[in-house]
Motif scaffolding. Structure first.
Motif, PDB file in Angstrom:
ATOM      1  N   GLY A 166      87.686 -31.069  17.356  1.00  0.00           N
ATOM      2  CA  GLY A 166      87.060 -32.208  17.984  1.00  0.00           C
ATOM      3  C   GLY A 166      85.543 -32.164  17.965  1.00  0.00           C
ATOM      4  O   GLY A 166      84.920 -31.617  17.051  1.00  0.00           O
ATOM      5  N   GLU A 167      84.941 -32.725  19.001  1.00  0.00           N
ATOM      6  CA  GLU A 167      83.491 -32.889  19.046  1.00  0.00           C
ATOM      7  C   GLU A 167      82.755 -31.562  19.101  1.00  0.00           C
ATOM      8  O   GLU A 167      81.667 -31.426  18.524  1.00  0.00           O
ATOM      9  CB  GLU A 167      83.100 -33.752  20.252  1.00  0.00           C
ATOM     10  N   ASN A 185      92.935 -26.728  10.961  1.00  0.00           N
ATOM     11  CA  ASN A 185      94.084 -27.105  10.138  1.00  0.00           C
ATOM     12  C   ASN A 185      93.795 -28.475   9.521  1.00  0.00           C
ATOM     13  O   ASN A 185      92.750 -29.075   9.757  1.00  0.00           O
ATOM     14  CB  ASN A 185      95.385 -27.101  10.956  1.00  0.00           C
ATOM     15  N   THR A 186      94.707 -28.978   8.729  1.00  0.00           N
ATOM     16  CA  THR A 186      94.453 -30.222   8.003  1.00  0.00           C
ATOM     17  C   THR A 186      94.283 -31.406   8.951  1.00  0.00           C
ATOM     18  O   THR A 186      93.494 -32.316   8.687  1.00  0.00           O
ATOM     19  CB  THR A 186      95.580 -30.511   7.005  1.00  0.00           C
ATOM     20  N   LEU A 193      86.540 -35.759   9.653  1.00  0.00           N
ATOM     21  CA  LEU A 193      85.976 -36.579   8.584  1.00  0.00           C
ATOM     22  C   LEU A 193      86.495 -38.008   8.581  1.00  0.00           C
ATOM     23  O   LEU A 193      86.109 -38.796   7.724  1.00  0.00           O
ATOM     24  CB  LEU A 193      86.279 -35.932   7.223  1.00  0.00           C
ATOM     25  N   ASP A 194      87.390 -38.314   9.544  1.00  0.00           N
ATOM     26  CA  ASP A 194      88.031 -39.634   9.576  1.00  0.00           C
ATOM     27  C   ASP A 194      88.658 -39.937   8.223  1.00  0.00           C
ATOM     28  O   ASP A 194      88.444 -40.985   7.614  1.00  0.00           O
ATOM     29  CB  ASP A 194      87.012 -40.717   9.937  1.00  0.00           C
ATOM     30  N   LEU A 204      92.836 -31.848   0.132  1.00  0.00           N
ATOM     31  CA  LEU A 204      92.112 -30.795   0.840  1.00  0.00           C
ATOM     32  C   LEU A 204      90.798 -30.469   0.146  1.00  0.00           C
ATOM     33  O   LEU A 204      89.767 -30.295   0.795  1.00  0.00           O
ATOM     34  CB  LEU A 204      92.982 -29.541   0.951  1.00  0.00           C
ATOM     35  N   LYS A 205      90.827 -30.387  -1.175  1.00  0.00           N
ATOM     36  CA  LYS A 205      89.587 -30.119  -1.909  1.00  0.00           C
ATOM     37  C   LYS A 205      88.574 -31.238  -1.694  1.00  0.00           C
ATOM     38  O   LYS A 205      87.369 -30.997  -1.567  1.00  0.00           O
ATOM     39  CB  LYS A 205      89.870 -29.933  -3.393  1.00  0.00           C
ATOM     40  N   GLN A 206      89.071 -32.459  -1.631  1.00  0.00           N
ATOM     41  CA  GLN A 206      88.179 -33.591  -1.393  1.00  0.00           C
ATOM     42  C   GLN A 206      87.508 -33.467  -0.029  1.00  0.00           C
ATOM     43  O   GLN A 206      86.308 -33.716   0.116  1.00  0.00           O
ATOM     44  CB  GLN A 206      88.958 -34.906  -1.486  1.00  0.00           C
ATOM     45  N   MET A 207      88.281 -33.072   0.975  1.00  0.00           N
ATOM     46  CA  MET A 207      87.716 -32.903   2.304  1.00  0.00           C
ATOM     47  C   MET A 207      86.740 -31.731   2.345  1.00  0.00           C
ATOM     48  O   MET A 207      85.647 -31.817   2.907  1.00  0.00           O
ATOM     49  CB  MET A 207      88.839 -32.702   3.333  1.00  0.00           C
TER      50      MET A 207
END
Length: 308
Positions: A166-167, A185-186, A193-194, A204-207
């Motif tokens: 979270g924040e 975790n995912t 990242l919304d 996952l790689k994109q994130m």
């Protein structure tokens, strides 16, 4: 010495009943009470790995006293700031193959108590080589509190592993001085990242390619982990295991990560150690416990592959 921080510890109480009856009396014969909180699980596993550890955070009242007694029974060194308000209980009712949880939010800290712990934390850092910060913040502390702890640690040259969400985690990541590693975790990554992801490698790689991440371990449950270490990516796979109790496996992963980093192991060995301790925790009924006699067997079964 690894300094393991838990800012909102609890006494975890587990009630096992055959059938949970609503609006009626439920009598319990089997009760388990343990010193709980993510950082305390981390400290327990670090101690089982025979690495020097000191558990710290804030505690209050008779519940706080009980937590200290339990840590002392387990021979886990601890040095907590005593606060005015009572620490919390967290209750889990095990019934009909389900688990119903009743979680107290915990004490509200004053501004003075928040300042006092930061001063204590800075003093404890003088003998620490690495820091883990785990779990939620208690009420009363600002969301950038962990960010301040990371900044203090970095200024003293101490690497930090943060396991939050979270924040409070976002505040850590957007700051100039970042932790050495985080372990979301995912779902927590998606929240940060919304970004809606299916937990596949491409997603996952994109994130993980986002600029706020530098060193990161992502939990993927029975699929192992995807790791970004600076500009390199690693896929970690684990063998199929018989899961007894998955609760606390993320904390055990953080403990293994901390121990391996503290021992200056290679990237491959660090990742294998972290996944091994996480696996071993799931194979035990007790949260925050590993059978060290099984360590080498499962360590050898973890595979680490560098991917493009």
């Amino acid at each position: 010495m690894i300094l393991a921080v838990t800012m909102n510890p609890s006494v975890d109480i587990s009630y096992a009943v055959d059938r949970f009856k609503f609006d009626d009396v439920n009598r319990v014969e089997t009760v388990r009470k343990t010193a709980g909180g993510k950082g305390l699980n981390v400290a327990r596993v670090i101690a089982q790995m025979e690495e020097e550890v000191l558990s710290t955070g804030v505690l209050g009242g008779t519940i706080g006293d009980y937590i200290v007694q339990e840590l002392n029974k387990s021979n886990i060194p601890n040095d907590f700031l005593k606060i005015k308000n009572e620490s919390r209980n967290c209750i889990a009712i095990i019934h009909e193959g389900m688990q119903t949880e009743i979680l107290e939010s915990g004490p509200t800290l004053s501004k003075e108590e928040g300042t006092a712990f930061l001063e204590k934390f800075e003093c404890l850092l003088t003998t620490a080589s690495l820091v883990t910060i785990s779990g939620s913040l208690p009420k009363g502390l600002p969301t950038h509190y962990y960010r301040k702890m990371v900044e203090i640690s970095r200024n003293k040259g101490k690497p930090v592993i943060v396991d939050s969400s979270g924040e409070s985690l976002k505040q850590v990541l957007i700051h100039e001085k970042k932790p050495f590693a985080i372990k979301p975790n995912t779902a927590e990554l998606s929240q940060l990242l919304d970004f809606e992801a299916e937990a596949g490698i491409i997603d996952l790689k994109q994130m993980l390619n986002h600029e706020i991440f530098k060193g990161i371990v992502v939990s993927m449950g029975d699929k192992g982990a995807l790791v970004r270490h600076w500009d390199d990516y690693y896929q970690v796979t684990i063998p199929k295991i018989d899961v007894v109790n998955p609760v606390g496996s993320g904390d055990a992963t953080v403990a293994g990560l901390a121990v391996a980093l503290n021992r200056n192991q290679t990237v491959e060995s660090v990742l294998k150690t972290a996944m091994t301790t996480g696996m071993l925790n799931t194979m035990e009924a007790v949260t925050g416990f590993i059978n060290i006699n099984k360590y080498k067997q499962y360590f050898d079964l973890v595979k680490v592959e560098k991917i493009d």
